[in-house]
Design an enzyme around this catalytic site. Structure first.
Site, mmCIF file in Angstrom:
data_model
loop_
_atom_site.group_PDB
_atom_site.id
_atom_site.type_symbol
_atom_site.label_atom_id
_atom_site.label_comp_id
_atom_site.label_asym_id
_atom_site.label_seq_id
_atom_site.Cartn_x
_atom_site.Cartn_y
_atom_site.Cartn_z
ATOM 1 N N ARG A 36 -10.547 2.662 -24.045
ATOM 2 C CA ARG A 36 -11.869 3.299 -23.981
ATOM 3 C C ARG A 36 -11.788 4.814 -24.193
ATOM 4 O O ARG A 36 -12.730 5.416 -24.706
ATOM 5 C CB ARG A 36 -12.540 2.999 -22.643
ATOM 6 C CG ARG A 36 -13.169 1.607 -22.616
ATOM 7 C CD ARG A 36 -13.864 1.349 -21.293
ATOM 8 N NE ARG A 36 -14.677 0.145 -21.357
ATOM 9 C CZ ARG A 36 -15.284 -0.391 -20.301
ATOM 10 N NH1 ARG A 36 -15.158 0.174 -19.106
ATOM 11 N NH2 ARG A 36 -16.011 -1.480 -20.430
ATOM 12 N N LYS A 197 -18.115 -20.243 -15.240
ATOM 13 C CA LYS A 197 -19.366 -20.800 -14.722
ATOM 14 C C LYS A 197 -20.531 -20.809 -15.695
ATOM 15 O O LYS A 197 -20.787 -19.831 -16.388
ATOM 16 C CB LYS A 197 -19.794 -19.987 -13.498
ATOM 17 C CG LYS A 197 -18.873 -20.171 -12.319
ATOM 18 C CD LYS A 197 -19.372 -19.373 -11.153
ATOM 19 C CE LYS A 197 -18.569 -19.685 -9.901
ATOM 20 N NZ LYS A 197 -19.005 -18.814 -8.795
ATOM 21 N N GLY A 354 -14.201 -8.497 -21.032
ATOM 22 C CA GLY A 354 -12.856 -8.170 -20.565
ATOM 23 C C GLY A 354 -11.836 -9.284 -20.757
ATOM 24 O O GLY A 354 -10.771 -9.072 -21.351
ATOM 25 N N GLY A 377 -20.152 -6.320 -19.579
ATOM 26 C CA GLY A 377 -21.526 -6.659 -19.194
ATOM 27 C C GLY A 377 -22.548 -6.348 -20.279
ATOM 28 O O GLY A 377 -23.468 -7.129 -20.526
HETATM 29 C C1 3PG Z 1 -17.754 -1.442 -17.297
HETATM 30 O O1 3PG Z 1 -16.593 -1.137 -16.982
HETATM 31 O O2 3PG Z 1 -18.125 -2.612 -17.461
HETATM 32 C C2 3PG Z 1 -18.720 -0.333 -17.534
HETATM 33 O O3 3PG Z 1 -18.090 0.895 -17.416
HETATM 34 C C3 3PG Z 1 -19.900 -0.443 -16.606
HETATM 35 O O4 3PG Z 1 -19.465 -0.383 -15.284
HETATM 36 P P1 3PG Z 1 -20.355 -1.028 -14.135
HETATM 37 O O5 3PG Z 1 -20.278 -2.520 -14.323
HETATM 38 O O6 3PG Z 1 -19.764 -0.568 -12.838
HETATM 39 O O7 3PG Z 1 -21.767 -0.544 -14.332
HETATM 40 MG MG MG Z 2 -18.881 -4.160 -15.434
#
Ligand code: 3PG
Ligand code: MG
Length: 396
Positions: A36, A197, A354, A377
């Site tokens: 990143r 899930k 991830g 996310g």
């Molecule tokens: C992540 O690592 O998914 C992003 O930086 C967002 O982080 P967060 O899920 O804590 O908002």
């Molecule tokens: Mg996250």
């Protein structure tokens, strides 16, 4: 595409507030994966080349509005300097006196990193005053944090309404890749969705069956779909109370002309452990005392044929328990097939999340995909068809 790029905003001599996502994994005080950080380099270098002064806004971890020293961004400075190749200064707060003084002290060609925005309660509340205090530090706002764009926070959303705003290079690349995969893709399109899930990916499955031609379901959630078809999955991970939901997704897929691919054979074991003795059985023959830990070779062959018939692939979630051998076999084989077709110019392949990215690295093919997102996310919410507040706020 509805938002400005770095080329459309005057930056010479201006302080450019750049929202980046450098929420990187750390082990023993060291950055264990700098991806990143490396990905923000084009944007920061471009701003410098255009004569702007880049001031980085970022979060780290989830300090919940309090100053948590373990979640300071200061330990990232050496990695940032290494990646950017210029001096990076640090201010111990993202607003107020320390931030203002650090901005004033910036020399041409330098970069300034401000402390964790989430040390302020107003960040996650998208507080207008906090956004205004951050905005007061500069003249231009650039959002390069696609992976945090699903959060409507002061530094990702609020501030974009105060200053002239543009998308950074990484943001642009992410949006372009996702548009090519799901917005206006070359058809047929296949989506691979795995993971534990069904309940966490309901919106995703619901959106995908209406937009893709083939949906491959893997991982623990495939077991839930097997259960929904009356198949006994023994001690496998499955959400037995989600059977009705799984049947509704199957019905919606049939209605929309999306072919759902479930495992036809599976790898079962008695223990969830590295190297546990395992056997391949038909998907409807899992013994009562065993659990399904991966898709079998016939399933992989079917997935490969589907990839060959498609022009576009979008992938989120592994097909099996890829963290432990030999249950990574299906994920690795399917990923290698996708990589081979991509190298041959026959497939546009986009992956995110991830676990998915670790699985591709493990399979040694992350560099062969057309695009691998830095987002977890945000990638998922985008695939679900949701509007990302950080992207929406950049619209002119
Ligand atoms: C992540 O690592 O998914 C992003 O930086 C967002 O982080 P967060 O899920 O804590 O908002
Ligand atoms: Mg996250």
């Amino acid at each position: 595409m509805g938002w400005k790029t770095l080329d459309e905003i005057e930056m010479r001599g201006r302080v450019v507030l750049v929202r980046v996502d450098i929420n990187v994994p750390m082990e023993n005080g060291q950055v264990s994966d700098a991806t990143r950080i490396e990905k923000i380099v084009p944007t920061v270098r471009d701003i410098l080349a255009k004569g702007g002064k880049p001031v980085l806004l970022a979060h780290f971890g989830r300090p919940k509005g309090k100053v948590v020293p373990e979640m300071s961004l200061a330990p990232l400075l050496p990695e940032l300097e290494k990646a950017l190749g210029v001096p990076v200064r640090f201010a111990e707060d993202c607003i107020g006196g320390p931030a203002k003084r650090a901005v004033q002290a910036m020399a041409a060609g330098e970069v300034l990193l401000l402390e964790n925005t989430r040390f302020h309660e107003g960040e996650e509340k998208n507080d207008a005053q906090l956004a205004a205090s951050m905005a007061a530090l500069g003249e231009v706002y650039v959002n390069d944090a696609f992976s945090a764009a699903h959060r409507a926070h002061a530094s990702t959303e609020g501030i974009a309404h105060i200053l002239p705003a543009a998308a950074g290079r990484l943001m642009q690349a992410e949006l372009k890749a996702l548009e090519a995969a799901l917005g206006s893709p070359q058809r047929p399109v296949v989506a691979v969705v795995g993971g534990a899930k069904v309940s966490t990916k309901l919106d995703l499955l619901g959106n995908l069956v209406a937009r893709v031609d083939h949906l491959v379901i893997g991982g623990g959630m495939a077991n839930t779909f097997l259960v929904a078809q009356g198949i006994d999955v023994g001690r496998s991970l499955a959400e037995r109370d989600m059977a009705d939901t799984a049947r509704a997704i199957i019905a919606r897929a049939a209605d929309k002309g999306c072919a759902i691919h479930l495992p036809v054979d599976v790898v079962v074991a008695r223990a969830f452990a590295e190297g546990a003795p395992s056997e391949v059985l038909p998907a409807n023959a899992c013994p009562a005392d065993a659990m399904i830990l991966d898709a079998g070779p016939k399933t992989v062959a079917e997935i490969s044929r589907t990839f060959e018939a498609c022009r576009t692939l979008i992938w989120n979630g592994p097909l099996g328990a890829f963290e432990i051998a030999p249950f990574d076999a299906a994920t690795t084989a399917a990923a290698q097939k996708a990589a081979e077709l991509t190298r041959a110019g026959k497939l546009v392949s986009v992956a995110g999340g991830g676990d998915t990215v670790s699985a591709l690295h493990k399979a040694g093919v992350a560099d062969d995909f057309s695009y691998v997102s830095t987002a977890g996310g945000a990638f998922l919410e985008w695939m679900e068809g949701k509007e990302l507040p950080g992207v929406a706020a950049l619209m002119r």
